[in-house]
Design a protein around this motif. Structure first.
Motif, PDB file in Angstrom:
ATOM      1  N   ILE A 336       0.819  -1.214   0.000  1.00 16.28           N
ATOM      2  CA  ILE A 336       0.000   0.000   0.000  1.00 16.28           C
ATOM      3  C   ILE A 336       0.853   1.264   0.000  1.00 16.28           C
ATOM      4  O   ILE A 336       0.507   2.251  -0.638  1.00 16.28           O
ATOM      5  CB  ILE A 336      -0.947   0.013   1.228  1.00 16.28           C
ATOM      6  CG1 ILE A 336      -1.901  -1.166   1.156  1.00 16.28           C
ATOM      7  CG2 ILE A 336      -1.721   1.317   1.316  1.00 16.28           C
ATOM      8  CD1 ILE A 336      -2.794  -1.178  -0.065  1.00 16.28           C
ATOM      9  N   ALA A 337       1.961   1.241   0.737  1.00 15.76           N
ATOM     10  CA  ALA A 337       2.819   2.422   0.850  1.00 15.76           C
ATOM     11  C   ALA A 337       4.272   2.025   0.637  1.00 15.76           C
ATOM     12  O   ALA A 337       4.668   0.884   0.878  1.00 15.76           O
ATOM     13  CB  ALA A 337       2.650   3.072   2.223  1.00 15.76           C
ATOM     14  N   ILE A 368       0.076   7.084   4.417  1.00 17.82           N
ATOM     15  CA  ILE A 368      -0.626   6.323   3.377  1.00 17.82           C
ATOM     16  C   ILE A 368      -0.896   7.256   2.203  1.00 17.82           C
ATOM     17  O   ILE A 368      -1.410   8.363   2.406  1.00 17.82           O
ATOM     18  CB  ILE A 368      -1.959   5.763   3.914  1.00 17.82           C
ATOM     19  CG1 ILE A 368      -1.717   4.907   5.165  1.00 17.82           C
ATOM     20  CG2 ILE A 368      -2.657   4.950   2.835  1.00 17.82           C
ATOM     21  CD1 ILE A 368      -0.835   3.717   4.965  1.00 17.82           C
ATOM     22  N   PRO A 369      -0.552   6.875   0.982  1.00 20.67           N
ATOM     23  CA  PRO A 369      -0.784   7.759  -0.163  1.00 20.67           C
ATOM     24  C   PRO A 369      -2.257   8.160  -0.277  1.00 20.67           C
ATOM     25  O   PRO A 369      -3.154   7.361  -0.011  1.00 20.67           O
ATOM     26  CB  PRO A 369      -0.347   6.901  -1.368  1.00 20.67           C
ATOM     27  CG  PRO A 369       0.615   5.905  -0.788  1.00 20.67           C
ATOM     28  CD  PRO A 369       0.106   5.607   0.588  1.00 20.67           C
ATOM     29  N   ASP A 370      -2.489   9.403  -0.652  1.00 16.74           N
ATOM     30  CA  ASP A 370      -3.854   9.864  -0.867  1.00 16.74           C
ATOM     31  C   ASP A 370      -4.517   9.030  -1.957  1.00 16.74           C
ATOM     32  O   ASP A 370      -3.880   8.637  -2.941  1.00 16.74           O
ATOM     33  CB  ASP A 370      -3.861  11.342  -1.276  1.00 16.74           C
ATOM     34  CG  ASP A 370      -3.404  12.252  -0.143  1.00 16.74           C
ATOM     35  OD1 ASP A 370      -3.484  11.822   1.015  1.00 16.74           O
ATOM     36  OD2 ASP A 370      -2.971  13.382  -0.439  1.00 16.74           O
ATOM     37  N   SER A 375     -10.379   1.192   3.867  1.00 20.32           N
ATOM     38  CA  SER A 375     -10.834  -0.158   4.212  1.00 20.32           C
ATOM     39  C   SER A 375      -9.906  -1.226   3.640  1.00 20.32           C
ATOM     40  O   SER A 375     -10.045  -2.405   3.960  1.00 20.32           O
ATOM     41  CB  SER A 375     -12.257  -0.386   3.689  1.00 20.32           C
ATOM     42  OG  SER A 375     -12.285  -0.413   2.272  1.00 20.32           O
ATOM     43  N   ARG A 376      -8.961  -0.796   2.808  1.00 18.29           N
ATOM     44  CA  ARG A 376      -8.005  -1.736   2.213  1.00 18.29           C
ATOM     45  C   ARG A 376      -6.592  -1.514   2.780  1.00 18.29           C
ATOM     46  O   ARG A 376      -5.590  -1.639   2.082  1.00 18.29           O
ATOM     47  CB  ARG A 376      -7.997  -1.602   0.688  1.00 18.29           C
ATOM     48  CG  ARG A 376      -9.308  -2.053   0.056  1.00 18.29           C
ATOM     49  CD  ARG A 376      -9.270  -1.891  -1.464  1.00 18.29           C
ATOM     50  NE  ARG A 376      -8.237  -2.705  -2.074  1.00 18.29           N
ATOM     51  CZ  ARG A 376      -8.380  -3.993  -2.400  1.00 18.29           C
ATOM     52  NH1 ARG A 376      -9.521  -4.610  -2.148  1.00 18.29           N
ATOM     53  NH2 ARG A 376      -7.384  -4.654  -2.963  1.00 18.29           N
ATOM     54  N   ILE A 377      -6.533  -1.152   4.057  1.00 25.62           N
ATOM     55  CA  ILE A 377      -5.266  -1.047   4.775  1.00 25.62           C
ATOM     56  C   ILE A 377      -5.330  -2.061   5.908  1.00 25.62           C
ATOM     57  O   ILE A 377      -6.160  -1.937   6.801  1.00 25.62           O
ATOM     58  CB  ILE A 377      -5.040   0.362   5.351  1.00 25.62           C
ATOM     59  CG1 ILE A 377      -5.195   1.430   4.255  1.00 25.62           C
ATOM     60  CG2 ILE A 377      -3.660   0.458   5.995  1.00 25.62           C
ATOM     61  CD1 ILE A 377      -5.209   2.845   4.793  1.00 25.62           C
ATOM     62  N   THR A 378      -4.509  -3.062   5.878  1.00 25.83           N
ATOM     63  CA  THR A 378      -4.602  -4.129   6.874  1.00 25.83           C
ATOM     64  C   THR A 378      -3.618  -3.947   8.024  1.00 25.83           C
ATOM     65  O   THR A 378      -4.012  -3.835   9.178  1.00 25.83           O
ATOM     66  CB  THR A 378      -4.363  -5.504   6.233  1.00 25.83           C
ATOM     67  OG1 THR A 378      -5.292  -5.692   5.159  1.00 25.83           O
ATOM     68  CG2 THR A 378      -4.576  -6.619   7.257  1.00 25.83           C
ATOM     69  N   THR A 379      -2.327  -3.896   7.712  1.00 25.23           N
ATOM     70  CA  THR A 379      -1.337  -3.860   8.789  1.00 25.23           C
ATOM     71  C   THR A 379       0.027  -3.431   8.282  1.00 25.23           C
ATOM     72  O   THR A 379       0.290  -3.447   7.079  1.00 25.23           O
ATOM     73  CB  THR A 379      -1.205  -5.245   9.459  1.00 25.23           C
ATOM     74  OG1 THR A 379      -0.346  -5.146  10.595  1.00 25.23           O
ATOM     75  CG2 THR A 379      -0.610  -6.268   8.498  1.00 25.23           C
ATOM     76  N   TYR A 403      -4.415   9.583   5.995  1.00 21.08           N
ATOM     77  CA  TYR A 403      -4.313   8.371   6.806  1.00 21.08           C
ATOM     78  C   TYR A 403      -2.849   8.008   7.044  1.00 21.08           C
ATOM     79  O   TYR A 403      -1.988   8.233   6.183  1.00 21.08           O
ATOM     80  CB  TYR A 403      -5.024   7.203   6.120  1.00 21.08           C
ATOM     81  CG  TYR A 403      -6.531   7.301   6.186  1.00 21.08           C
ATOM     82  CD1 TYR A 403      -7.232   6.778   7.273  1.00 21.08           C
ATOM     83  CD2 TYR A 403      -7.249   7.930   5.180  1.00 21.08           C
ATOM     84  CE1 TYR A 403      -8.613   6.881   7.347  1.00 21.08           C
ATOM     85  CE2 TYR A 403      -8.634   8.043   5.243  1.00 21.08           C
ATOM     86  CZ  TYR A 403      -9.307   7.514   6.331  1.00 21.08           C
ATOM     87  OH  TYR A 403     -10.665   7.623   6.412  1.00 21.08           O
ATOM     88  N   TYR A 404      -2.605   7.440   8.236  1.00 17.14           N
ATOM     89  CA  TYR A 404      -1.253   7.050   8.615  1.00 17.14           C
ATOM     90  C   TYR A 404      -1.291   5.674   9.278  1.00 17.14           C
ATOM     91  O   TYR A 404      -2.266   5.326   9.952  1.00 17.14           O
ATOM     92  CB  TYR A 404      -0.651   8.057   9.595  1.00 17.14           C
ATOM     93  CG  TYR A 404      -0.556   9.459   9.041  1.00 17.14           C
ATOM     94  CD1 TYR A 404       0.586   9.897   8.388  1.00 17.14           C
ATOM     95  CD2 TYR A 404      -1.634  10.347   9.167  1.00 17.14           C
ATOM     96  CE1 TYR A 404       0.670  11.181   7.863  1.00 17.14           C
ATOM     97  CE2 TYR A 404      -1.565  11.628   8.650  1.00 17.14           C
ATOM     98  CZ  TYR A 404      -0.415  12.043   8.001  1.00 17.14           C
ATOM     99  OH  TYR A 404      -0.335  13.309   7.483  1.00 17.14           O
ATOM    100  N   ALA A 405      -0.230   4.919   9.066  1.00 19.52           N
ATOM    101  CA  ALA A 405      -0.069   3.639   9.758  1.00 19.52           C
ATOM    102  C   ALA A 405       0.940   3.838  10.872  1.00 19.52           C
ATOM    103  O   ALA A 405       2.111   4.135  10.613  1.00 19.52           O
ATOM    104  CB  ALA A 405       0.406   2.562   8.789  1.00 19.52           C
ATOM    105  N   GLN A 406       0.470   3.727  12.121  1.00 21.50           N
ATOM    106  CA  GLN A 406       1.369   3.834  13.270  1.00 21.50           C
ATOM    107  C   GLN A 406       1.852   2.431  13.623  1.00 21.50           C
ATOM    108  O   GLN A 406       1.113   1.606  14.127  1.00 21.50           O
ATOM    109  CB  GLN A 406       0.646   4.457  14.461  1.00 21.50           C
ATOM    110  CG  GLN A 406       1.513   4.533  15.718  1.00 21.50           C
ATOM    111  CD  GLN A 406       0.742   5.025  16.919  1.00 21.50           C
ATOM    112  OE1 GLN A 406       0.042   6.027  16.835  1.00 21.50           O
ATOM    113  NE2 GLN A 406       0.851   4.312  18.035  1.00 21.50           N
TER     114      GLN A 406
END
Length: 611
Positions: A336-337, A368-370, A375-379, A403-406
């Motif tokens: 995803i990123a 996370i790219p714009d 709903s398609r970001i898992t982990t 959106y960001y993945a911490q």
């Protein structure tokens, strides 16, 4: 070798040479296709280079469904901006006099620097005995960025509709479908940031000219370093109870380095302060105490001056994005990123050590790219040394429409964010369906087959240990602790998991010196292990005075062994342990479904994943 095969080799070599010289022929017929198969996935790498510099561009394929007998690829580029320096095969013999006998087939290339194209042809000269059957880097193109390039982004394109420009065939010379990911060369005609004094942010307030920003090009990558004015920031720390020192770097950066000395780190440690490196692509929050500066200094001997130790915290866009993409694809996941690498190093008089093990979870975020569907970001995942990806506890957050993945981890490494969806047919109507499918999608738990989970089956002690470590994102040992259990062999599939769990104090064995890896784990044993994990994440434990009251609701409390009472009480307090119909059933084997549900509760209670 047959007469036909003897004639086949020189004819192919001649055909290769003619094809390159004429520039208008293709290998294989564009109208005769092999049996239906998935497209060959051809990838041209993305690289960056400063004006006047050179850089290598990898060209590779993913695992093909059918063996490849030949390929013909023409790359087009802007000759005003780029110059082809060389083309080197990673697979194939470029000597046309000997390649017909080579184990890797014949590789030839030709370049038209005026028109701006490069053509490469490879053929299995055996006629089908040495096909390309695996993911492989095919060749590398070295390019030079010319002076005066007007565009920072230079494309390497392929005319996918023209068989003269793109043809892959099988061993019978039948054409294969091809999907192409075109490459991009980012050219920096000058350094992207002005050098000079810049601000830092102390507890949310900007402090002007408290750091110096510099940019240099190292191996074709722009490295931006923000060096803290140690004395100035130290004075602010002494005057105020500062909790956070943030080093912000704006703009799109490949490599960002935050730099300060060991004395400032020690001062921050004494005040329980944290360092934050912040870029557009990622951020890294590291408590000063996690750097263990005294222990680091001790590696260079007594009397090492802390002010002479240089600490560098680095955030960099991973160089080998393709390897991570391949690893994700092998796990049936989508990247995803862009993968990001996080590093901490300490240097003293020309010697360096890496700081990559932490006693508490360290937080880092990846943007996370714009346009990505949330709903398609898992982990988040970490790239392991064996080329696989594994789960790291991740919370998805949103701020100002982005959106960001911490990602929460106990180590440093290369991290990425993936979409991975997994369901099992035999949990469709099961009470634990949601948690089972969620943890399976996060790659924490695995099925007994591709579509079966066996939710009501018991779990062995080895299996539960492996699940717990995957849930916590522990993939390496905390220290050099060795496994001493008499029944855990060095070649056992669970050996590393047991060793890692021992190093973090998550498991103990039995009085007989064994771990009993293949015995079913009881509910109370599982609760004790999960409680140790909860304690490691900082969850509040039940006090001795609370234990009785927290365990009284279980009608079978008398069956709980004394060594498990405090863990059961703590788990109940945290909302992890809830029992079944008023009973704990402490000595009953825990099921795979129960393990999944309680494991998710541990992660959610600790704030390591979304609920």
């Amino acid at each position: 070798m047959t007469l036909q095969r003897k004639m086949f080799n020189p004819l192919l070599v001649a055909l290769l040479a003619a094809t390159l010289l004429l520039g208008g022929l293709s290998l294989g017929s564009p109208y005769v296709f092999a049996a239906k198969s998935s497209p060959i996935e051809l990838k041209i790498g993305d690289v960056s280079v400063n004006t006047g510099g050179t850089v290598d561009i990898p060209v590779s394929i993913k695992q093909p469904e059918r063996g490849i007998g030949s390929y013909n690829v023409q790359l087009n580029y802007d000759p005003k901006a780029l110059e082809i320096i060389s083309v080197k095969p990673k697979y194939g013999d470029a000597n046309t006099e000997t390649c017909s006998e080579s184990q890797e087939g014949c590789f030839v290339s030709n370049t038209d620097q005026e028109s701006g194209w490069l053509r490469v042809i490879w053929v299995d000269t055996t006629g089908g005995d040495r096909l390309i059957n695996e993911a492989k880097q095919l060749f590398t193109v070295q390019v030079k960025a010319k002076s005066g390039s007007e565009s920072a982004k230079q494309k390497l394109t392929v005319d996918k509709e023209d068989p003269v420009s793109l043809t892959f065939t099988d061993g019978d010379m039948h054409s294969l479908p091809v999907a192409v990911t075109e490459g991009e060369v980012t050219v920096y005609p000058k350094l992207p940031i002005d050098t000079g004094k810049v601000k830092v942010i102390v507890d949310g307030k900007e402090q002007g000219e408290s750091a110096t920003l510099t940019s240099v090009v190292v191996n074709g990558r722009v490295v931006t370093t923000i060096s803290v004015d140690n004395e100035k920031v130290a004075e602010q720390l002494k005057q105020n109870q500062i909790k956070t020192l943030t080093l912000p770097v704006e703009g799109s950066r490949e490599v960002v380095v935050g730099e300060l000395n060991g004395q400032l780190v020690k001062l921050m440690e004494n005040r329980d302060a944290a360092l934050v490196i912040q870029t557009n692509q990622a951020s890294y929050t590291l408590s000063a105490s996690q750097m263990n500066i005294d222990q680091v200094a001790g590696q260079w001997g007594a009397g090492t001056a802390l002010q002479d130790i240089k600490i560098q915290v680095t955030i960099s866009v991973a160089k080998d994005k393709q390897s991570v993409e391949q690893a994700a694809a092998n796990s049936e996941a989508d990247l995803i990123a862009t993968p990001v690498q996080f590093e901490v190093t300490a240097s003293y008089r020309g010697k360096s050590v890496t700081i990559d093990r932490f006693s508490n979870y360290v937080s880092r975020t990846i943007a996370i790219p714009d346009g990505v569907d949330p709903s398609r970001i898992t982990t988040g995942v970490v790239m392991a040394s064996d080329g696989t990806i594994t789960h790291v506890p991740t919370v998805i957050t949103q701020s100002e429409g982005h959106y960001y993945a911490q990602i929460n981890s106990l180590t440093n490494s290369t991290y990425a964010v993936v979409w991975h969806s997994k369901t099992f047919a035999d949990v469709t109507n099961h009470w634990a369906k949601a948690d089972i499918n969620d943890l399976a999608s996060r790659m924490v738990i695995q099925g007994v087959s591709a579509d079966r989970f066996a939710p009501d089956r018991s779990v062995t002690r080895a299996e539960f240990t492996a699940i717990l470590l995957r849930a916590l994102g522990i993939h390496t040992p905390k220290d050099d602790t060795r496994v001493s259990f008499r029944d855990v062999g060095a070649t056992a599939w669970y050996h590393d998991a047991v060793a890692n769990a021992v190093s973090y104090g998550l498991i103990t064995g039995y009085s007989d010196g064994g771990f009993h890896p293949n015995a079913s784990i009881s509910r109370q044993e599982a609760i004790v292990m999960m409680n140790r994990a909860s304690a490691m994440t900082g969850q509040l434990q039940a006090s001795a005075s609370e234990t009785a009251g927290l365990t009284d609701p279980f009608s079978d409390k008398k069956n709980i062994d004394s060594w498990a009472l405090e863990a059961v009480a703590s788990g109940t307090k945290q909302g992890i342990v809830k029992g079944t119909n008023g009973k704990l059933l402490p000595k009953q084997p825990i099921t795979r479904a129960e393990s999944a549900v309680m494991m998710k509760r541990v992660l959610v209670a600790a704030g390591l994943i979304n609920s």
